[in-house]
Design an enzyme around this catalytic site. Structure first.
Site, PDB file in Angstrom:
ATOM      1  N   HIS A   1       0.823  -1.208   0.000  1.00  0.00           N
ATOM      2  CA  HIS A   1       0.000   0.000   0.000  1.00  0.00           C
ATOM      3  C   HIS A   1       0.859   1.261   0.000  1.00  0.00           C
ATOM      4  CE1 HIS A   1      -3.622   2.407   0.960  1.00  0.00           C
ATOM      5  NE2 HIS A   1      -2.768   3.149   1.628  1.00  0.00           N
TER       6      HIS A   1
ATOM      7  N   GLN B   1      -9.565   2.020  11.231  1.00  0.00           N
ATOM      8  CA  GLN B   1      -9.503   3.316  11.895  1.00  0.00           C
ATOM      9  C   GLN B   1     -10.902   3.773  12.298  1.00  0.00           C
ATOM     10  OE1 GLN B   1      -8.479   2.512   8.778  1.00  0.00           O
ATOM     11  NE2 GLN B   1      -6.680   3.671   8.165  1.00  0.00           N
TER      12      GLN B   1
ATOM     13  N   ASP C   1      -5.614  14.520   2.432  1.00  0.00           N
ATOM     14  CA  ASP C   1      -4.636  14.601   1.341  1.00  0.00           C
ATOM     15  C   ASP C   1      -4.784  15.918   0.588  1.00  0.00           C
ATOM     16  OD1 ASP C   1      -3.264  12.246   1.713  1.00  0.00           O
ATOM     17  OD2 ASP C   1      -4.529  11.075   0.374  1.00  0.00           O
TER      18      ASP C   1
ATOM     19  N   ASN D   1      -3.601   5.920  -7.078  1.00  0.00           N
ATOM     20  CA  ASN D   1      -3.471   4.903  -6.050  1.00  0.00           C
ATOM     21  C   ASN D   1      -3.506   3.535  -6.710  1.00  0.00           C
ATOM     22  OD1 ASN D   1      -5.692   3.334  -3.824  1.00  0.00           O
ATOM     23  ND2 ASN D   1      -3.615   3.801  -3.259  1.00  0.00           N
TER      24      ASN D   1
ATOM     25  N   LYS E   1      -7.700  13.923  -6.132  1.00  0.00           N
ATOM     26  CA  LYS E   1      -7.101  12.600  -6.065  1.00  0.00           C
ATOM     27  C   LYS E   1      -8.166  11.593  -5.654  1.00  0.00           C
ATOM     28  CE  LYS E   1      -3.203  10.080  -3.976  1.00  0.00           C
ATOM     29  NZ  LYS E   1      -2.178  10.103  -2.899  1.00  0.00           N
TER      30      LYS E   1
ATOM     31  N   HIS F   1     -10.066   2.416  -0.072  1.00  0.00           N
ATOM     32  CA  HIS F   1     -10.177   1.962   1.313  1.00  0.00           C
ATOM     33  C   HIS F   1     -11.005   0.687   1.302  1.00  0.00           C
ATOM     34  CE1 HIS F   1      -9.858   3.420   5.679  1.00  0.00           C
ATOM     35  NE2 HIS F   1      -8.672   3.507   5.130  1.00  0.00           N
TER      36      HIS F   1
ATOM     37  N   ASP G   1      -0.233  15.023   6.058  1.00  0.00           N
ATOM     38  CA  ASP G   1      -1.313  14.430   6.846  1.00  0.00           C
ATOM     39  C   ASP G   1      -0.865  13.073   7.376  1.00  0.00           C
ATOM     40  OD1 ASP G   1      -1.616  13.136   4.178  1.00  0.00           O
ATOM     41  OD2 ASP G   1      -3.307  12.178   5.168  1.00  0.00           O
TER      42      ASP G   1
END
EC number: 6.3.5.3
Length: 761
Positions: free
Chosen positions: A58, A259, A131, A557, A105, A109, A287
């Site tokens: 990742h 999270q 981000d 990503n 962007k 997840h 971040d």
């Protein structure tokens, strides 16, 4: 907790043979050996945690980096000319004129959202928003491309409502409109839903911020939420049962967790950060998302001009007895890390106090070339930061065209029974528009606040979302995300270009000029040569397509390992396109109904193309053959015509023709506009092909009678094929398809809007 008698780095030197759980942390034997070679000793537990998360797939892109370099090879100086930040930064940034810059962007997840749908999706939104914030921009809107297993599967009924609620709960609390995205169902996503999140933000060009720690003596300030045990391993590979040894872990388990987000904390953090930027109190900013402090400190130091020293004792915690490895690896949300001049620290802290945001100086920039982290007066990390952040392993994974690809492409839909009578065509249309993938997604999107802040100009179900950037001039941007994974499965190169073409076309259909691209490349295991072949072909297809269209890939990503056992998802390279419009008042709506008698013109050419089509899937559960052909020069011409038609007031409504074909486009334009229409098909072409073909490069436009001649002459002069397909009829409550069938709007609405509520309400 007792203070260790000696530094853990010294202890590591003294105990070279101590067994460490590197394999449980996702590190291969040779990767662990390389870490030992870099350090000249075994790593401490804290260092091992940092390397394991930062060298994870990742964070390091170790299986994809070799192929992603092709984006740079195909980006021309002209394409770069509008880019202020690109691949490698937190988000891409482009100059849109008048002193404005826009950053956007999309990221994934996926796995967290399967484990815990609400928090997985919510923190996906929170992470992509930060981000954008980290670039110095105000986040303005979000969008969410989503993929799930079969719509009627029990697990989909568990995952989808939680994901949608998480997106809505976080985004709505932030006050960010959700203006676009997709909801797609396919058996390949069972157990592997794709939850991709996009954010777009704006700033003045001079307000751009980058992630770097420069200036010896500058302070490192951690601000936002406190650090806890939540999220350890959330997006990386921390899956060991225990950390033992250096940090006296006491045998506590570090199971991967999702999270936990707090949108109200993030909302305050956004406003606090923007005031800090406005007051020029920040030198560098990062971040804290995936890999937490391990990522923020190593990336800031690696991008700076010196070293960095961090004191973990200063990190505000919300759990007792956390070890250094846990503090560094925690992915607790709503945190930022800033580099601040010593003279600005007091002013920085005053702004944080004003917003009631916890802020702590945890370290400083040094004149060395090491990242040194202390805890309880002892050194627990002493590493070259670039080896953590940027010099992870790079794999040249084997890739090969699957042996079954030829059989897949040879299994064309030509043999499938086609509807031929008016009754069969009527039944097919109703069955198609009520299928989960083609049905209205209003049940999902109504849970999102699409118009908060008052700058949303277009949102779902329009082809693209559009927001106003500058209220004085009306300048705005449009964003669209697209991917037909069935096309990509049949031909990864062409299928990815079709995804690019559709997103590009959808932006142009709103009247905006396509300008830049982001992507979220969702694939199965990179250890599978067939999956890597799909990935390599998709990257090349996207890069070559962008080069042909002249718009750059600004970032994105990669999400691998989306599979259950040996069954991978359909390859899903989601493509997001950003477009710019000088005045949002001239945007093109989707629904028809402005005035009676407007002409409906079909732009582009229709061919007998059904490989990977919605018709083949819905009616026959078939996937085979070749996807539609893609002509990017035609897509560019079509976009230019649409933008010109918008600018000159010649188009009153427009909708691209894609999944489900012309029939789906007509139904959606009529229902969105709550207006009837009369459709006349070409008598020389099979009605089935005209209604359900998914040939690319087509848009259905409504043109006022006063503008029809001017518009069609422009199309003909530019060489864009067009055909008059019908007229708008506001007095009618039906869609009449000549020689096929009549459909009342009530009948169409019941079929189109009833599916998802029946499944999930």
């Amino acid at each position: 907790m007792d203070t260790p008698a000696v530094d853990t780095t010294a202890l590591a030197e003294q105990t070279p043979d101590q067994v460490q759980p590197y394999a449980e942390l996702g590190l291969a034997d040779d990767e662990y050996a390389r870490i030992r070679e870099i350090l000249g000793r075994r790593p401490t537990d804290a260092e091992l945690a940092m390397y394991s998360v930062m060298w994870s797939e990742h964070c390091s892109y170790k299986s994809s980096k070799k192929h992603l370099a092709y984006f740079g090879e195909t980006t021309t100086p002209e394409m770069r000319s509008k880019m202020l930040a690109g691949i490698g930064e937190n988000a891409g940034v482009v100059d849109i004129g008048d002193g404005w810059a826009v950053t956007f962007k999309v990221e994934s997840h996926n796995h967290p959202s399967y484990v815990e749908p609400y928090q997985g999706a919510a923190t996906g939104v929170g992470g992509i928003v930060r981000d954008i914030l980290a670039m110095g921009a105000r986040p303005l809107a979000v969008a969410d491309p989503l993929r799930f297993g079969p719509a009627d599967a029990p697990d989909t009924r568990r995952v989808l409502p939680g994901v949608v609620a998480g997106i809505a709960g976080y985004g709505n609390c932030l006050g960010l409109p959700n203006i676009g995205g997709e909801v797609v169902f396919d058996p390949s996503y069972a157990g592997n839903p794709l939850v991709n999140a996009l954010c777009v933000g704006a700033m003045r060009v001079e307000d751009l911020h980058l992630a770097h720690a420069s200036g010896v003596g500058n302070k490192i300030i951690l601000f936002g939420a406190r650090t806890g045990l939540d999220g350890i391993g959330g997006v990386s590979v921390l899956a060991s049962d225990t950390f033992s040894g250096d940090e006296n872990s006491g045998g506590r388990k570090k199971l991967p967790s999702v999270q936990v987000g707090d949108p109200f904390t993030e909302k305050v953090l956004i406003e606090c950060s923007l005031e800090l930027f406005a007051k020029k109190l920040v030198v560098g900013i990062q971040d804290l998302g995936g890999a937490g402090l391990a990522c923020a400190t190593s990336e800031l130091a690696a991008a700076g001009d010196g070293g960095m020293h961090i004191d973990l004792d200063r990190v505000p915690l919300r759990a007792e007895g956390m070890t250094p490895a846990e503090i560094l690896s925690s992915e607790s949300q709503e945190r930022m890390c800033a580099v601040v001049r010593p003279s600005d620290v007091d002013a920085f802290m005053e702004v944080c106090r004003k917003w009631d945001v916890t802020a702590t100086v945890i370290g400083e920039v040094t004149d060395g070339d090491r990242l040194v982290i202390d805890w309880h007066g002892q050194t627990v990390v002493d590493v070259p930061p670039r080896t953590v952040a940027h010099q992870g392993p790079v794999y040249d994974r084997p890739y090969a065209r699957p042996a079954e690809q030829d059989d897949l492409q040879a299994d064309t839909p030509d043999k499938l029974a086609r509807p031929s009578t008016p009754e069969e065509l009527r039944e097919t249309l109703l069955r198609m528009i009520s299928s989960p993938n083609l049905a209205s997604k209003e049940w999902v999107t109504q849970q999102y606040d699409r118009y908060v802040r008052g700058n949303t100009v277009l949102a779902q179900p329009s082809d693209s979302g559009m927001i106003r950037i500058d209220e004085s001039t009306g300048r705005g941007v449009a964003v669209a995300t697209d991917c037909n994974s069935r096309y990509v499965y049949l031909d990864p190169y062409v299928g990815t270009q079709l995804a690019l073409a559709e997103a590009y076309r959808n932006v142009a259909t709103s009247g905006a000029t396509p300008m830049a691209v982001t992507n979220c490349l969702n694939f199965g295991s990179p250890r599978d040569p067939g999956v890597m072949w799909q990935f390599e072909r998709a990257v090349h297809g996207l890069a070559d397509g962008c080069a042909q269209l002249g718009i750059p890939v600004t970032g994105g990503n990669v999400s691998f390992y989306n599979q259950t056992g040996d069954k991978a998802i359909l390859p899903t390279p989601v493509v997001g396109v950003l477009g710019v419009i000088d005045d949002v008042r001239r945007r093109i709506p989707t629904g028809i109904g402005t005035e009676p008698g407007e002409s409906l013109l079909l732009l582009g050419e229709t061919h007998d193309e059904f490989g990977g089509s919605a018709w083949a899937q819905v009616i026959h559960d078939h996937l085979g053959g070749l996807p539609p052909k893609v002509d990017l020069e035609r897509e560019r011409l079509l976009a230019e015509i649409l933008v010109a038609g918008s600018r000159d007031g010649m188009i009153s409504a427009a909708h691209d023709v894609s999944d489900g074909g012309l029939a789906q486009t007509i139904v959606e334009m009529a229902l969105i506009g709550q207006c009837g229409a009369r459709i006349v098909l070409d008598p020389d072409v099979d009605p089935f092909v005209q209604l359900f073909s998914e040939s690319a490069g087509r848009v259905l436009v409504a043109v006022p009678r006063t503008e029809e001649l001017r518009f069609t002459e422009m199309c003909s002069a530019r060489g864009l094929p067009w055909r008059k397909t019908g007229v708008v009829d506001p007095e009618s409550n039906a869609v009449e398809i000549q020689d096929v069938a009549d459909f009342s709007l009530d009948e169409l609405r019941e079929a189109w809007e009833g599916t998802l509520p029946a499944l999930f309400a």
